[in-house]
Design an enzyme around this catalytic site. Structure first.
Site, mmCIF file in Angstrom:
data_model
loop_
_atom_site.group_PDB
_atom_site.id
_atom_site.type_symbol
_atom_site.label_atom_id
_atom_site.label_comp_id
_atom_site.label_asym_id
_atom_site.label_seq_id
_atom_site.Cartn_x
_atom_site.Cartn_y
_atom_site.Cartn_z
ATOM 1 N N TYR A 18 0.545 2.918 54.648
ATOM 2 C CA TYR A 18 1.068 2.488 55.955
ATOM 3 C C TYR A 18 2.452 1.871 55.812
ATOM 4 O O TYR A 18 2.697 1.075 54.889
ATOM 5 C CB TYR A 18 0.118 1.457 56.578
ATOM 6 C CG TYR A 18 0.596 0.918 57.906
ATOM 7 C CD1 TYR A 18 0.530 1.699 59.057
ATOM 8 C CD2 TYR A 18 1.120 -0.364 58.004
ATOM 9 C CE1 TYR A 18 0.981 1.216 60.281
ATOM 10 C CE2 TYR A 18 1.568 -0.865 59.226
ATOM 11 C CZ TYR A 18 1.494 -0.070 60.363
ATOM 12 O OH TYR A 18 1.934 -0.547 61.561
ATOM 13 N N TYR A 71 1.843 16.134 53.499
ATOM 14 C CA TYR A 71 1.032 16.412 52.299
ATOM 15 C C TYR A 71 1.144 17.891 51.911
ATOM 16 O O TYR A 71 1.282 18.226 50.734
ATOM 17 C CB TYR A 71 -0.446 16.043 52.527
ATOM 18 C CG TYR A 71 -0.661 14.592 52.895
ATOM 19 C CD1 TYR A 71 0.060 13.573 52.254
ATOM 20 C CD2 TYR A 71 -1.576 14.219 53.874
ATOM 21 C CE1 TYR A 71 -0.122 12.236 52.606
ATOM 22 C CE2 TYR A 71 -1.773 12.875 54.220
ATOM 23 C CZ TYR A 71 -1.037 11.904 53.586
ATOM 24 O OH TYR A 71 -1.218 10.591 53.937
#
Lengths: 172, 172
Positions: B93, B138
């Site tokens: 985060y 990703y």
């Protein structure tokens, strides 16, 4: 036949390695197995082990001292930043010829008991979408499929993709 | 602005707890968060911690001694019975107002570096299907989506379903 569940010992690693391969064959990915008995011994039976393991043994009906390893449950502790300590059941396996005796349920329940003893509020695992017997069993026991209900996907970096991440790491 | 990444300390748990809630709000599940600063302190900063955590700090452009915690990466070690030790990245985060400075990539790369140092051959994580920015990131980095490619689903027992499993455990 009676079965008994106990904590795995270092000398069980040969049996565990054999059953890991049998499970991978069932999961249709035997080529992916790349673990040795020595690695299991080193990683599971050291001061801060990467995993814990339970072994199920059956005694012969004619000779109660004659025990055969027939299944295993391998798990470790993870952490939810929403709920705290969690048990993750990596592998649960019973040899086909010993199924139908409640061994799988027994192993799973023992892992759940360990989870509670370690104040884990969750037991999690991963299952393949085509493995209907397992999925139906988990659903019947009241488990949630979080991929279906919330949309969680598993992501993996390994090999080159992991190496590339490492290369980008800022200097200390 | 410059950022620096360092291992979390016990006194960071207040910031970590705040960011855990911010991340849960983004993930649209803030009601699920049930963790206290004290629990994070206990579970992450003990002899065998359940997790490890990296903190990203930004220094003020006018005062390099003035540091602000702007992000975190929380991870732990799991185990693949096919490949061995694995790092699982539970949370990554960065506060919205500090994004676009490479902090997220920096945190992720540092976790990958830790993985390599601990001889892990995999870094895994879970992502929500609607979180396209993360999934695209990703994928661009070469990660595999194992739910799409192999059909892995997340299963969870908790509350009553976990209690019921425990009740069925065979006696020792």
């Amino acid at each position: 036949m009676n079965y008994k569940i106990r904590a795995a010992r270092k000398e069980d690693c040969k049996d565990i390695a054999r059953m890991i391969m049998e499970l991978a064959v069932f999961e249709k990915m035997p080529d992916q197995v790349n673990i040795s008995v020595e690695e299991l011994e080193r990683d599971g039976f050291c001061p801060n082990p990467f995993f814990e393991c339970l072994i199920a043994e059956m005694s012969d009906e004619h000779n109660s001292k004659c025990l055969t390893v027939v299944g295993y449950a391998l798990y470790f502790f993870t952490y939810s930043t929403w709920k705290g300590p969690t048990v993750f059941l990596e592998d649960l396996y019973v040899m086909p010829e010993f199924r139908g005796n409640g061994v799988g349920k027994g192993l799973m329940s023992k892992v759940a008991k360990v989870a509670k003893e370690k104040r884990c509020v969750r037991l999690q695992l991963a299952v393949l979408d085509w493995n209907s017997p397992a999925r139906d069993f988990y659903a019947a026991k009241g488990a949630q499929d979080l991929t279906d209900s919330e949309g969680w996907h598993f992501i993996r970096f390994d090999g080159l993709s992991l190496d590339n991440l490492v290369k980008e790491a800022p200097k200390d």
